[in-house]
Design a protein around this motif. Structure first.
Motif, PDB file in Angstrom:
ATOM      1  N   LEU B 124       0.830  -1.205   0.000  1.00  0.00           N
ATOM      2  CA  LEU B 124       0.000   0.000   0.000  1.00  0.00           C
ATOM      3  C   LEU B 124       0.863   1.253   0.000  1.00  0.00           C
ATOM      4  N   LEU B 125       1.956   1.211   0.786  1.00  0.00           N
ATOM      5  CA  LEU B 125       2.842   2.374   0.805  1.00  0.00           C
ATOM      6  C   LEU B 125       3.484   2.556  -0.568  1.00  0.00           C
ATOM      7  N   GLY B 126       3.859   1.432  -1.176  1.00  0.00           N
ATOM      8  CA  GLY B 126       4.476   1.500  -2.494  1.00  0.00           C
ATOM      9  C   GLY B 126       3.561   2.176  -3.502  1.00  0.00           C
ATOM     10  N   ILE B 127       2.274   1.801  -3.459  1.00  0.00           N
ATOM     11  CA  ILE B 127       1.325   2.425  -4.385  1.00  0.00           C
ATOM     12  C   ILE B 127       1.311   3.933  -4.175  1.00  0.00           C
ATOM     13  N   SER B 128       1.360   4.344  -2.903  1.00  0.00           N
ATOM     14  CA  SER B 128       1.256   5.775  -2.622  1.00  0.00           C
ATOM     15  C   SER B 128       2.430   6.566  -3.179  1.00  0.00           C
ATOM     16  N   VAL B 129       3.599   5.949  -3.228  1.00  0.00           N
ATOM     17  CA  VAL B 129       4.767   6.757  -3.580  1.00  0.00           C
ATOM     18  C   VAL B 129       5.260   6.538  -5.009  1.00  0.00           C
ATOM     19  N   THR B 130       4.828   5.468  -5.639  1.00  0.00           N
ATOM     20  CA  THR B 130       5.468   5.175  -6.916  1.00  0.00           C
ATOM     21  C   THR B 130       4.985   6.106  -8.020  1.00  0.00           C
ATOM     22  N   GLY B 131       5.864   6.300  -8.993  1.00  0.00           N
ATOM     23  CA  GLY B 131       5.510   7.146 -10.129  1.00  0.00           C
ATOM     24  C   GLY B 131       5.481   6.355 -11.407  1.00  0.00           C
ATOM     25  N   PHE B 139       2.909  -3.432  -6.807  1.00  0.00           N
ATOM     26  CA  PHE B 139       2.576  -3.141  -5.407  1.00  0.00           C
ATOM     27  C   PHE B 139       1.120  -3.475  -5.109  1.00  0.00           C
ATOM     28  N   LEU B 140       0.267  -3.185  -6.081  1.00  0.00           N
ATOM     29  CA  LEU B 140      -1.156  -3.491  -5.918  1.00  0.00           C
ATOM     30  C   LEU B 140      -1.331  -4.975  -5.646  1.00  0.00           C
ATOM     31  N   GLU B 141      -0.601  -5.800  -6.394  1.00  0.00           N
ATOM     32  CA  GLU B 141      -0.745  -7.232  -6.208  1.00  0.00           C
ATOM     33  C   GLU B 141      -0.087  -7.700  -4.918  1.00  0.00           C
ATOM     34  N   ILE B 142       1.047  -7.061  -4.551  1.00  0.00           N
ATOM     35  CA  ILE B 142       1.653  -7.431  -3.258  1.00  0.00           C
ATOM     36  C   ILE B 142       0.648  -7.199  -2.142  1.00  0.00           C
ATOM     37  N   SER B 143       0.040  -6.026  -2.158  1.00  0.00           N
ATOM     38  CA  SER B 143      -0.905  -5.725  -1.077  1.00  0.00           C
ATOM     39  C   SER B 143      -2.143  -6.606  -1.183  1.00  0.00           C
ATOM     40  N   SER B 144      -2.604  -6.873  -2.412  1.00  0.00           N
ATOM     41  CA  SER B 144      -3.826  -7.670  -2.530  1.00  0.00           C
ATOM     42  C   SER B 144      -3.590  -9.108  -2.093  1.00  0.00           C
ATOM     43  N   SER B 221     -12.025   0.469 -10.114  1.00  0.00           N
ATOM     44  CA  SER B 221     -13.306   0.522  -9.414  1.00  0.00           C
ATOM     45  C   SER B 221     -13.599  -0.786  -8.700  1.00  0.00           C
ATOM     46  N   LEU B 222     -13.140  -1.902  -9.292  1.00  0.00           N
ATOM     47  CA  LEU B 222     -13.276  -3.182  -8.611  1.00  0.00           C
ATOM     48  C   LEU B 222     -12.513  -3.168  -7.299  1.00  0.00           C
ATOM     49  N   LYS B 223     -11.313  -2.621  -7.343  1.00  0.00           N
ATOM     50  CA  LYS B 223     -10.478  -2.612  -6.134  1.00  0.00           C
ATOM     51  C   LYS B 223     -11.036  -1.674  -5.084  1.00  0.00           C
ATOM     52  N   LEU B 224     -11.641  -0.568  -5.522  1.00  0.00           N
ATOM     53  CA  LEU B 224     -12.131   0.365  -4.513  1.00  0.00           C
ATOM     54  C   LEU B 224     -13.572   0.097  -4.141  1.00  0.00           C
ATOM     55  N   ALA B 225     -14.120  -0.992  -4.699  1.00  0.00           N
ATOM     56  CA  ALA B 225     -15.462  -1.433  -4.323  1.00  0.00           C
ATOM     57  C   ALA B 225     -16.519  -0.395  -4.627  1.00  0.00           C
ATOM     58  N   LEU B 226     -16.436   0.173  -5.830  1.00  0.00           N
ATOM     59  CA  LEU B 226     -17.487   1.091  -6.247  1.00  0.00           C
ATOM     60  C   LEU B 226     -18.715   0.276  -6.619  1.00  0.00           C
ATOM     61  N   PHE B 227     -19.852   0.690  -6.125  1.00  0.00           N
ATOM     62  CA  PHE B 227     -21.100   0.056  -6.522  1.00  0.00           C
ATOM     63  C   PHE B 227     -21.191   0.065  -8.038  1.00  0.00           C
ATOM     64  N   PRO B 228     -21.566  -0.965  -8.730  1.00  0.00           N
ATOM     65  CA  PRO B 228     -21.966  -2.301  -8.275  1.00  0.00           C
ATOM     66  C   PRO B 228     -20.830  -3.331  -8.330  1.00  0.00           C
ATOM     67  N   THR B 253      -9.203   0.299   0.351  1.00  0.00           N
ATOM     68  CA  THR B 253     -10.067   0.986  -0.614  1.00  0.00           C
ATOM     69  C   THR B 253      -9.612   2.424  -0.816  1.00  0.00           C
ATOM     70  N   LYS B 254      -9.050   3.011   0.227  1.00  0.00           N
ATOM     71  CA  LYS B 254      -8.596   4.401   0.119  1.00  0.00           C
ATOM     72  C   LYS B 254      -7.465   4.510  -0.890  1.00  0.00           C
ATOM     73  N   VAL B 255      -6.542   3.551  -0.804  1.00  0.00           N
ATOM     74  CA  VAL B 255      -5.422   3.589  -1.722  1.00  0.00           C
ATOM     75  C   VAL B 255      -5.909   3.390  -3.158  1.00  0.00           C
ATOM     76  N   ALA B 256      -6.929   2.545  -3.313  1.00  0.00           N
ATOM     77  CA  ALA B 256      -7.467   2.341  -4.659  1.00  0.00           C
ATOM     78  C   ALA B 256      -8.079   3.643  -5.186  1.00  0.00           C
ATOM     79  N   ILE B 257      -8.734   4.377  -4.305  1.00  0.00           N
ATOM     80  CA  ILE B 257      -9.294   5.664  -4.739  1.00  0.00           C
ATOM     81  C   ILE B 257      -8.167   6.612  -5.154  1.00  0.00           C
ATOM     82  N   TYR B 258      -7.090   6.529  -4.389  1.00  0.00           N
ATOM     83  CA  TYR B 258      -5.924   7.335  -4.746  1.00  0.00           C
ATOM     84  C   TYR B 258      -5.433   6.988  -6.150  1.00  0.00           C
ATOM     85  N   VAL B 259      -5.395   5.698  -6.467  1.00  0.00           N
ATOM     86  CA  VAL B 259      -4.952   5.288  -7.803  1.00  0.00           C
ATOM     87  C   VAL B 259      -5.899   5.854  -8.864  1.00  0.00           C
TER      88      VAL B 259
END
Lengths: 120, 493, 504
Positions: B124-131, B139-144, B221-228, B253-259
């Motif tokens: 999750l930290l990696g997602i936040s900082v990577t460019g 990183f997404l898969e590591i965290s998932s 959107s799947l990762k951040l659990a957006l309806f539906p 979910t917050k990090v996914a929204i960040y993505v």
């Protein structure tokens, strides 16, 4: 009808992708779902590999004979993706084993029924 | 602490320490190591945030390989802010975890829990900082992957199926994302987010880019659990071990929204896809649906963790609603709610974890009489609940205020009305639990229910306290959110 | 002490007191000493602020930024001064009364009661001193939440249901309408500071101003304008001191105070009058006055009747605010004080009757004047004040309200006020009159006398006088005196209100 063979790989990608996706959604057997997921992922691997391929290009090695070579970056990337895919498959199958231990079944509808019976 | 390597240390430290936890035989040493590591990461994240606030965006090339070829960490305000949220929640929930885990997970699996926790944190930290778009996928898969394991560690067998479903949905989401990235690479020849941003406008109109955008948006959107696309979330939150729910609900979910913000605004910002391609409208409709449908479903839940999970879906709706307005105030409303919701949901799930520890259940009935038996825990629950409702002097109020202000600024007063109406639903589902806790006597068969141990109460009240403090003094957090929003829109510092 | 310090301390002290009460919980005498001490000290602090405000100063303080550009800020102006004085003074009286009532009635959870009472007072003072709408809203909601445990004090199924209504209506209206109106105002004007003459002048069209005003008036659910009045009768399940808090000391007063404050300092009297956006609300208020009075007549439960009476009386103040003339606003402001003293007397009496004779229904109270002459006499005086007869303070506020209606050239509302006074006579006066002159139904077997003896008042003497505990009687005596004093010395109140309508 003329067929653009240059896009052949991409047609395969689309077919694999849809087949895999369909299996994931439609199959009730948890193991088969994982198989579907793998087909789905493999389509992406093919997609990346096709993308980096340059027609007539060689492997990117330092040699005087090689002037035209394929883009190595997507190929390298997909190595990573394959690793991720293997890990996902392993974990998914491990979960299926545990689910079978816990429920005695790998069929989704049966498991759903057990879960609904379980209160709290 | 001004070493240039801070950003990478923050990620690498938990990543490298995770294997050490795995080889430990007992919970306590693993916990101690993980605790030191997470708190260090938190300190590093704070240091990075101050550095970013003072000196602007930090750019760090991994292994000194220059940007388009090497992977680059690019930390701007919002990235640093995310890192602080993630590592802060991580540090607190790890402090909370020891007793909770001791109660919920068998001895042999405890070191494994800490291993996975650290991996998830690193991801999750990696997602936040990577460019870098592909690095982000990794990183997404590591965290998932680590969160699937974390969920399946619970003793309830339904956790296994919840983890399995999350795995399927999560993998599809991640694969969609990587398809999108591949298509983008085909058109632009780069994976660096900043480079992408520069090159996308030239090719913005092409069908390939549009398809890429579609894949990226749906995948995230799947990762951040957006309806539906949320179906994996309620069970995953409900049956995971308490502390895992705390951590995932407040960060994943917050990090996914960040993505999503990164993709929609950093990468596609100049192409203005959110307006040009009606993505904004689609997101807005889905967000509104999430706010109402999920809140309504939450009202009818008997399992408090599931109830709060549905409430999370509704809250994700608020965040996406802010984002979909694509104005400075709207995006800052989304960002501030991201932070605020992490705090309040963290406190709420921690309270539920305390209740589970003492009563062995998280059903609404289990809360009967806890107003007296566990006054400290329930008080924190009430604070978190009031914050969900959006009562002033809580963080929820700040979010709601900013969001409504954003709606009114664009002249969309019906939106403002809908936001307010949906928050009435929150009153119903929060009060449902509060009433049982305070108005029903402790059932006699429960015997002696004690207050939760201090090591769990303290982190919980830290978050509850934060949700009051940042509700009264929100100038700092909202300031960061506004600057971050301005930066995302390309006219900030 | 500077007025600024006194103001801040006055708000902080009840919170400190609440903590003290919690700590002193195991020792009832100490706990109640802390309550009384805090209440008295708070009142004295509020009084400290008075001279400078009366002299025209406006003590201000800004605490911290809640949102960028919006701070938690306080600024005392005359209207807030009046509300703060009433709330803090009546806290002392109510505390005295509570000691008698809660002990006499053997209530449980008394510590929780005193604690949340103190928090409620702190938030009431916060409302009174608020310097901008955000601060006011903050304390408004804190007041709602902190009074919830008081309303549901008994924890019964009925209390729980009432609590739902209470919280549902108050939170619902405030979130849906008031918060909406506040944020709208903020987007229109970029400020929420209470300013003489209002902040909306030239910022919005007549239509928007009309809609906003309606949103505010209905959003302030505590003012109990129909149809958002249900919470008030529902809340009467609470112990009597809580009813006193709701009806007289803090809650409904906070509501009508907020209405007045918004009218005067957000919209500005002149703006509202020229735009005319408040006209239909005058009729809504008038309707509430009459309908609530009629409903009150049909209620046999004393507290329910008083609750509907409050709804009717509150709309006097809303009417005063919506008429937007100087006299009507003066009358409305004064009515806050007059109604507070009158209604608290009536509720204290109702509670005293409950404690001493366990009666809640009016039809059972015939002849009660013989057993409780003092209480019934006080009830009579309180009723007279609400009706607006001399020598009670209630006369003045009604006078100015009627004057305001005339100033607005609306005879209709003068008529409404007259009609309502008649209705007041009809539903209030029979209670003490029947208490004194009708024969008691059946002599009750003396069953409850013995367990009250040890709480500091004499057991029932032979001649049948059985009054409430002494502490209750003292409290009643103070509020009755207050009503009378306000008739003879309304000047300070009047002067403060004059400052509100014509600054400088």
């Amino acid at each position: 009808m003329s067929v653009d063979w240059g896009l052949f790989n991409y047609w395969i990608v689309v077919i694999l992708m849809m087949a895999g996706f369909y299996v994931v959604i439609a199959q009730g057997n948890l193991v088969k779902k994982i198989v579907g997921l793998n087909i789905f992922q493999v389509s992406v691997f093919v997609f990346y590999i096709s993308m980096g391929k340059v027609e007539g290009g060689s492997a990117p090695i330092l040699s005087d004979a090689v002037t035209l070579y394929s883009n190595p970056l997507p190929h390298v990337l997909i190595l990573t993706a394959i690793v991720v895919g293997v890990a996902t498959t392993a974990l998914g199958l491990a979960l299926v084993v545990r689910i079978r231990d816990a429920y005695g079944s790998v069929e989704e509808d049966e498991i759903d029924r057990y879960e609904q019976e379980q209160e709290d | 602490m001004t070493s240039p390597h801070l950003p990478v240390l923050m990620v690498v430290l938990p990543l490298m320490s995770a294997p050490f936890c795995a080889v430990m035989r007992r919970g306590l040493p693993a916990w101690s190591l993980a605790l030191v590591v997470t708190w260090t990461s938190f300190a590093l994240a704070l240091a990075v945030l101050t550095q970013v606030l003072d000196h602007g965006t930090i750019i760090y090339s991994i292994g000194d390989w220059a940007a388009p070829w090497g992977i680059e960490y690019r930390i701007d305000r919002i990235g640093a802010f995310m890192a602080v949220i993630v590592s802060g929640i991580g540090a607190l929930s790890l402090a909370y975890s020891r007793r909770s885990i001791a109660h919920e997970i068998g001895v042999r699996r405890r070191p494994l829990f800490y291993t996975m926790f650290l991996l998830s944190l690193a991801g999750l930290l990696g997602i936040s900082v990577t460019g870098d778009a592909f690095n982000l996928f990794v990183f997404l898969e590591i965290s998932s992957l680590s969160s699937y394991v974390l969920i399946s560690l619970a003793s309830d067998r339904r956790a296994l199926t919840a983890a399995y479903r999350y795995l399927i949905m999560g993998t599809i989401g991640a694969t969609f994302y990587i398809i999108g990235v591949g298509l983008m690479y085909m058109m632009t020849g780069t994976l660096n987010l900043a480079d992408l941003a520069a090159r996308v406008p030239e090719v913005a109109g092409t069908r390939t880019i549009l398809v890429a955008l579609g894949f990226l948006t749906v995948g995230i959107s799947l990762k951040l659990a957006l309806f539906p696309l949320h179906t994996w979330l309620p069970n995953a939150y409900a049956f995971a071990p308490s502390v895992v729910t705390v951590f995932l609900a407040s960060t994943a979910t917050k990090v996914a929204i960040y993505v999503l913000l990164r993709i929609l605004f950093t990468v596609f910002g100049k192409a203005d896809v959110i307006h040009a391609q009606e993505i904004g409208d689609v997101l807005m409709v889905l967000a509104l649906l999430a706010m109402f449908v999920a809140s309504l479903v939450a009202i009818f839940q008997d399992n408090v963790k599931r109830l709060l999970a549905f409430s999370s879906l509704a809250q994700v709706g608020y965040m996406i609603l802010g984002v979909s307005m694509a104005t400075a105030t709207g995006i800052s409303a989304g960002i501030i709610h991201l932070f605020n919701h992490a705090i309040m949901k963290g406190a709420l799930f921690m309270a539920v974890g305390c209740v589970f520890m003492r009563t062995g259940s998280v059903r609404v009935e289990a809360f009967a009489g806890l107003g007296r038996a566990m006054p400290v825990t329930m008080a924190a629950f009430v604070v978190g609940g009031l914050s969900l409702i959006g009562v002033p002097a809580t963080v929820g109020f700040i979010s709601k205020w900013t969001l409504i202000q954003a709606a009114l600024e664009t002249g969309a007063w019906p939106l403002a009305v809908l936001i307010l109406l949906s928050s009435l639903l929150a009153i119903v589902y929060v009060w449902k639990v509060v009433e049982v806790a305070y108005f029903q006597p402790l059932p006699s068969y429960r015997g002696d229910v004690r207050e939760a141990p201090l090591s769990m109460v303290l982190p919980m009240w830290f978050l509850a306290g934060c949700s009051i403090y940042f509700g009264i003094d929100a100038a700092t957090t909202l300031g960061i959110a506004r600057d971050a929003a301005a930066a995302l829109l390309g006219n900030g510092p | 002490m500077s007025p600024e310090t006194a103001m801040l301390l006055a708000m902080a002290l009840p919170l400190v007191g609440a903590a003290g009460i919690q700590l002193a919980g195991p020792w009832p005498n100490l706990r109640e000493a802390v309550t009384l001490l805090t209440a008295t000290a708070t009142f004295l602090l509020v009084v400290q602020v008075l001279p400078s405000v009366a002299a025209g100063a406006r003590p201000e303080a800004t605490l911290f930024q809640m949102l960028p550009g919006l701070s938690i800020a306080f600024r005392v102006e005359p209207l807030g001064m009046i509300f703060a004085l009433i709330a803090s003074f009546l806290w002392i009286v109510t505390s005295v009364y509570s000691i008698g009532y809660m002990r006499g009635h053997h209530e449980e959870n008394q510590t929780r009661f005193y604690t949340f009472f103190a928090v409620a007072i702190a938030s009431a003072l916060g409302i009174a001193f608020a310097g901008n709408m955000l601060t006011l809203f903050l304390f408004y909601e804190v007041l709602t939440v902190s009074t919830f445990p008081l309303v549901t004090h008994h924890g019964t199924e009925e209390a729980r249901r009432s609590g739902r209504t209470y919280l549902g209506i108050l939170l619902g209206t405030s979130i849906c309408f008031q918060l909406f109106a506040i944020i709208w105002t903020w987007t229109l004007t970029g400020t929420l500071d209470f300013t003489d003459g209002g902040i909306l002048e030239g910022r919005a069209s007549a239509l928007v101003i009309g809609v906003l005003f309606a949103l505010y008036v209905y959003g302030i659910g505590k003012a109990a304008l129909m149809p958002f009045h249900r919470w008030l009768p529902a809340a009467m399940v609470a112990p009597t001191p809580v009813s006193a808090l709701l009806h007289a000391v803090a809650v409904v007063k906070a509501g009508v105070f907020t209405v007045l404050k918004v009218t005067v300092y957000v919209f500005g009297i002149d703006l509202l009058r020229t735009v005319g956006g408040s006209e239909w609300l005058q009729y809504m208020a008038a309707a509430t006055i009459v309908i609530a009075s009629l409903v009150a007549m049909g209620k046999d439960n004393l507290k329910a009747r008083l609750a509907y009476s409050t709804i009717s009386q509150l709309s006097y103040i809303v009417l005063g605010a919506t008429l937007v003339t100087s006299w009507s606003v003066v009358g409305a402001g004064m009515h806050i004080a007059m109604h507070a003293f009158g209604k608290i007397t009536l509720f204290f009496c109702a509670g005293a009757i409950l404690v001493a004779s366990h009666k809640t229904e009016i039809s059972d109270m015939r002849g009660l004047g013989r057993a409780m002459p003092f209480t019934m006499a006080a009830f009579l005086i309180g009723s007279l004040s609400l009706i607006g007869l001399p020598p009670m303070g209630g006369l003045w506020s009604k006078w100015y309200l009627a004057l305001g209606a005339l100033e607005a050239d609306k005879m209709f509302f003068v008529g409404v006020l007259m009609l309502s006074s008649l209705l007041n006579v009809a539903y209030l006066l029979p209670i003490p009159l029947r208490g004194f002159f009708a024969a008691p139904p059946e002599p009750e077997p003396a069953a409850d006398g013995q367990d009250e003896g040890d709480h500091g008042h004499a057991p029932a003497p032979a001649d049948g006088i059985r009054e409430a505990p002494l502490a209750c009687l003292i409290a009643i005596a103070i509020t009755v005196t207050g009503s009378v004093v306000l008739f003879f010395y309304p000047d300070p109140l009047f002067d403060l209100m004059r400052q509100v309508v014509s600054p400088h």
